[in-house]
Design a protein around this motif. Sequence first.
Motif, PDB file in Angstrom:
ATOM      1  N   VAL A  29       0.860  -1.185   0.000  1.00 22.35           N
ATOM      2  CA  VAL A  29       0.000   0.000   0.000  1.00 22.35           C
ATOM      3  C   VAL A  29       0.895   1.234   0.000  1.00 22.35           C
ATOM      4  CG1 VAL A  29      -1.791   1.276   1.242  1.00 22.35           C
ATOM      5  CG2 VAL A  29      -1.799  -1.231   1.255  1.00 22.35           C
ATOM      6  N   VAL A  30       0.651   2.137  -0.935  1.00 21.94           N
ATOM      7  CA  VAL A  30       1.448   3.350  -1.063  1.00 21.94           C
ATOM      8  C   VAL A  30       0.526   4.564  -0.991  1.00 21.94           C
ATOM      9  CG1 VAL A  30       3.007   4.697  -2.520  1.00 21.94           C
ATOM     10  CG2 VAL A  30       3.182   2.196  -2.474  1.00 21.94           C
ATOM     11  N   VAL A  31       0.823   5.474  -0.063  1.00 27.42           N
ATOM     12  CA  VAL A  31       0.130   6.761  -0.029  1.00 27.42           C
ATOM     13  C   VAL A  31       1.091   7.786  -0.618  1.00 27.42           C
ATOM     14  CG1 VAL A  31       0.864   7.191   2.354  1.00 27.42           C
ATOM     15  CG2 VAL A  31      -1.058   8.456   1.408  1.00 27.42           C
ATOM     16  N   PHE A  32       0.569   8.667  -1.438  1.00 31.21           N
ATOM     17  CA  PHE A  32       1.429   9.556  -2.227  1.00 31.21           C
ATOM     18  C   PHE A  32       1.174  11.017  -1.899  1.00 31.21           C
ATOM     19  CE2 PHE A  32       2.315  12.196  -5.927  1.00 31.21           C
ATOM     20  CZ  PHE A  32       3.619  11.801  -6.238  1.00 31.21           C
ATOM     21  N   THR A  33       2.261  11.792  -1.903  1.00 31.43           N
ATOM     22  CA  THR A  33       2.171  13.244  -1.841  1.00 31.43           C
ATOM     23  C   THR A  33       3.236  13.809  -2.762  1.00 31.43           C
ATOM     24  OG1 THR A  33       2.196  15.186  -0.397  1.00 31.43           O
ATOM     25  CG2 THR A  33       3.754  13.438   0.126  1.00 31.43           C
ATOM     26  N   GLY A  34       2.945  14.919  -3.419  1.00 32.76           N
ATOM     27  CA  GLY A  34       3.912  15.426  -4.370  1.00 32.76           C
ATOM     28  C   GLY A  34       3.688  16.866  -4.749  1.00 32.76           C
ATOM     29  N   HIS A  35       4.703  17.421  -5.363  1.00 37.84           N
ATOM     30  CA  HIS A  35       4.659  18.819  -5.780  1.00 37.84           C
ATOM     31  C   HIS A  35       3.777  18.956  -7.014  1.00 37.84           C
ATOM     32  CE1 HIS A  35       5.984  22.904  -6.508  1.00 37.84           C
ATOM     33  NE2 HIS A  35       6.743  22.865  -5.428  1.00 37.84           N
ATOM     34  N   PRO A  36       2.903  19.950  -7.042  1.00 33.64           N
ATOM     35  CA  PRO A  36       2.089  20.163  -8.243  1.00 33.64           C
ATOM     36  C   PRO A  36       2.914  20.800  -9.352  1.00 33.64           C
ATOM     37  CG  PRO A  36       1.643  21.893  -6.653  1.00 33.64           C
ATOM     38  CD  PRO A  36       2.585  20.929  -5.978  1.00 33.64           C
ATOM     39  N   LEU A  37       2.355  20.808 -10.516  1.00 38.46           N
ATOM     40  CA  LEU A  37       2.970  21.486 -11.650  1.00 38.46           C
ATOM     41  C   LEU A  37       3.098  22.977 -11.346  1.00 38.46           C
ATOM     42  CD1 LEU A  37       3.732  20.385 -14.566  1.00 38.46           C
ATOM     43  CD2 LEU A  37       1.647  21.518 -15.336  1.00 38.46           C
ATOM     44  N   ASP A  38       4.197  23.579 -11.792  1.00 41.28           N
ATOM     45  CA  ASP A  38       4.380  25.021 -11.567  1.00 41.28           C
ATOM     46  C   ASP A  38       3.234  25.818 -12.182  1.00 41.28           C
ATOM     47  OD1 ASP A  38       6.735  24.712 -10.218  1.00 41.28           O
ATOM     48  OD2 ASP A  38       8.030  25.150 -11.926  1.00 41.28           O
ATOM     49  N   ARG A  39       2.760  26.795 -11.428  1.00 44.03           N
ATOM     50  CA  ARG A  39       1.757  27.711 -11.958  1.00 44.03           C
ATOM     51  C   ARG A  39       2.448  28.742 -12.864  1.00 44.03           C
ATOM     52  NH1 ARG A  39      -3.034  27.294  -9.037  1.00 44.03           N
ATOM     53  NH2 ARG A  39      -2.846  25.914  -7.219  1.00 44.03           N
ATOM     54  N   PRO A  40       1.745  29.299 -13.804  1.00 46.42           N
ATOM     55  CA  PRO A  40       2.346  30.311 -14.679  1.00 46.42           C
ATOM     56  C   PRO A  40       2.959  31.456 -13.862  1.00 46.42           C
ATOM     57  CG  PRO A  40       0.221  29.649 -15.536  1.00 46.42           C
ATOM     58  CD  PRO A  40       0.353  29.004 -14.193  1.00 46.42           C
ATOM     59  N   ARG A  95      -7.000  23.279 -13.524  1.00 51.35           N
ATOM     60  CA  ARG A  95      -7.270  24.041 -14.758  1.00 51.35           C
ATOM     61  C   ARG A  95      -6.080  24.877 -15.209  1.00 51.35           C
ATOM     62  NH1 ARG A  95     -12.657  26.107 -13.953  1.00 51.35           N
ATOM     63  NH2 ARG A  95     -13.243  24.011 -14.667  1.00 51.35           N
ATOM     64  N   TYR A  96      -5.273  25.378 -14.288  1.00 48.81           N
ATOM     65  CA  TYR A  96      -4.153  26.228 -14.695  1.00 48.81           C
ATOM     66  C   TYR A  96      -3.140  25.463 -15.549  1.00 48.81           C
ATOM     67  CZ  TYR A  96      -1.031  24.129 -11.165  1.00 48.81           C
ATOM     68  OH  TYR A  96      -0.257  23.259 -10.442  1.00 48.81           O
ATOM     69  N   GLY A  97      -3.162  24.121 -15.453  1.00 50.02           N
ATOM     70  CA  GLY A  97      -2.243  23.315 -16.258  1.00 50.02           C
ATOM     71  C   GLY A  97      -2.670  23.181 -17.705  1.00 50.02           C
ATOM     72  N   GLY A  98      -3.922  23.545 -18.009  1.00 54.64           N
ATOM     73  CA  GLY A  98      -4.396  23.471 -19.383  1.00 54.64           C
ATOM     74  C   GLY A  98      -5.403  22.353 -19.582  1.00 54.64           C
ATOM     75  N   PRO A  99      -6.068  22.329 -20.750  1.00 53.19           N
ATOM     76  CA  PRO A  99      -7.121  21.339 -21.029  1.00 53.19           C
ATOM     77  C   PRO A  99      -6.639  19.896 -20.933  1.00 53.19           C
ATOM     78  CG  PRO A  99      -7.181  23.119 -22.623  1.00 53.19           C
ATOM     79  CD  PRO A  99      -5.926  23.316 -21.829  1.00 53.19           C
TER      80      PRO A  99
END
Length: 753
Positions: free
Chosen positions: A288-299, A369-373
């Motif tokens: 079992v793996v629980v994950f946390t991570g950095h989001p994509l950079d915002r503009p 949404r900031y990452g694009g469609p």
Amino acid sequence: MAESTTATVSSGPAPRTQAEWENTARGLLEEGQNFLAHDVCRDGLRFFPGNFKLIIFGAIALSQTGAVDEARRLLAPVLDAILIDEGPFRRLQASLKSAIVNLDNADHNQALGAVAELAEAIELVRGKKLVADADADVYNSLARVFREAWLSSGQRRDLEHCREMFLRAFAAGGNPRDGIDAAVMSVLLKDHAQARALAGQVHDLLAGAETPPESTVDDRYRILATLGQAQLLLGDGAAAIGTFQWAKSLEGVHYSRIVRSLQQIELLKRGGIEIPDELTDIIKPPTVVVFTGHPLDRPGSGPHFPPALEASVRAEIATRLDELDAQVGYSMASCGSDLLFIEAMLERGAEVNVVMPFAHDDFIAENVRYGGPRWEMRFKNALKLAASVTYATEERFLGHEMLYRFANQCLHGLSTLRAAFLHTTPYLLAVWDMMPGSLVGGAGDFIDQWEDISRLRIIDLDGLLQMHPELIGEDGPAMPDLDFGGDEEEGQGRVIRSMMFCDIAGYSKLKEEHIPAFLEFLERVKAGVSECGIEPKSINTWGDAIFVVMDKATPMAEYAMTLQEVVSRLGTEMIDKLPNPLNLRISLHAGPVFEAIDPIRGNPNFYGSHINRAARLEPVTVIGHVYATQQFVAVLTAEQSALRSEAVNNGEEFVEKFISEYVGVLSLAKDFGKQTVYHLRRKTEDDLSADDEIEEPAADSDSNITEMAAPSVGSVMDSVKKMIGSDKMPHGGTTGDATALLMGEDSVYWPGG
């Protein structure tokens, strides 16, 4: 069973058949609607009081709401009808022998006495049967009931009954799995001769048999696992290693089969069977793996995780999942590393469980949404393919960052609960940029809360970025803005709190002359609860209702349990002062609320939809039990994990105090939606005795099957469900008491009834 006829329900003109009642109850149980399922069983038994399926469905519903004693009483008549009492037949046999011996006895009184005893013995067996109306499936289900009862109680008699039922199932159906289970029980009873004999029979059935071509992968795994256990019992460890290695090579085996094999191996170890060390590497619980991570950079931000780094992060996540052999995952679903983790798990054919920190549309607007469609499409696809999507709160974000931390607590708790069920411990996989400090609810924040460093795996996001200097720029990565003006909850008005709503059942029946005694009751409740030493952050009462708020879930659980125990004790102590013993309905919840000074009263108070949710759970629960929402249980589990780690680090013993048992999905009062609910109780000595030695029988113990007692029902009703899926149900038996239990107003309170 009664014949299938038509009955007219008084609440409506439409007739309902017996089969319709059964199918409705079965469907509600499958949906997790245990309270509603019980109502259906109760109403159906008014028209078909001899229906075994409705009785069993009702017992399952009761047990899964935590009403174990009520479920045990309800199921007892069914067990009485299935488990034949051989005692009267053995007495008749002995009386007949005595009568024959004394037939020509010169002492006429002694001869007449023997004949009188024979006549009485004949009367005792009149109308009884020596052979039960049960098939192999029923015996197997009962055997599993007794096995679970033994695992809970540690009593030898439960184990003896379990073996007897598995032996009957094996004799009736010839299923090798029943035979190997009987053999394992024999090992635990130190009857190694019978264990080897049974293992030999199972080996002969399976060793030369061809697997039917229509068998599923899981069926093939079960056959091989059964053969491997027989080889272990026969002392052929090398053959067992080869068999389990063969089973491991099968692709697509559900991890529940592997967990079952692990349970069997543990029982064999307890029975003294030598288990080769190599099997530890072959039979492993799912990871079992629980994950946390950095989001994509915002503009305009970063660079921390620029879009061009996606392929590198994806590859690193896939590599770590391969190393861990991840099979069950928990994560949020922000664009960036969260969705990359989810996609990598899905590509592996693994199970993914998503936790949403707040309302769906707000989450898309804030984190996708900031990452694009393209990222928005991937988000929608991830939620569609996930095994489950759980909302820490369904309310709006409103700019309150601490909702991410609350979601992390839910992730932590849910993954820990699931891992414990699968006999393992979760890993935390983090994609982290190694920046000092931590954003509220970010990867660094989650890592700070993770208690077991040995089960932490970090993907160095900054290290990956340094491998691509063209993405960094002249100024390098920007430091995150960690200035929230002090405490991240301070000034926001919205905080995470644990809540308790409590209602005193029986209050509405009190008359004026009982009010002084009721006030005394409340005084004694206060005195009893204060002994636990826990001071609520806020407490309020009106009439028979109590509302309590605390910062943490652990002290709230202790407070609720103590309150229930004090009231239960006072029910006996004040029986001469009140017309009926008073009892409680208690519900617990955790979530974001608004804390503010009440404009009218001038004291601190709490507001928001989660107050309403906690309040709506209490009226639809069972009297005398404590129920908690999934959010509360997740936070409680996360807190308990942290306390356990702290104790271990300090060289101290940690004792788990609470058990959370899944109830199902409950429809809340006043159409307030649905809520996943757990039954919360204290861990007892029986719960801690699973690893104890098997009790030896008392000197006057009779292990004959005729003296079987009704088993514990609470954690074993899944075993009984197999009985209700078959049309081969036992007939006969007295069901009047069971029907009365479901219909009686004084025995159990049922919402809507």
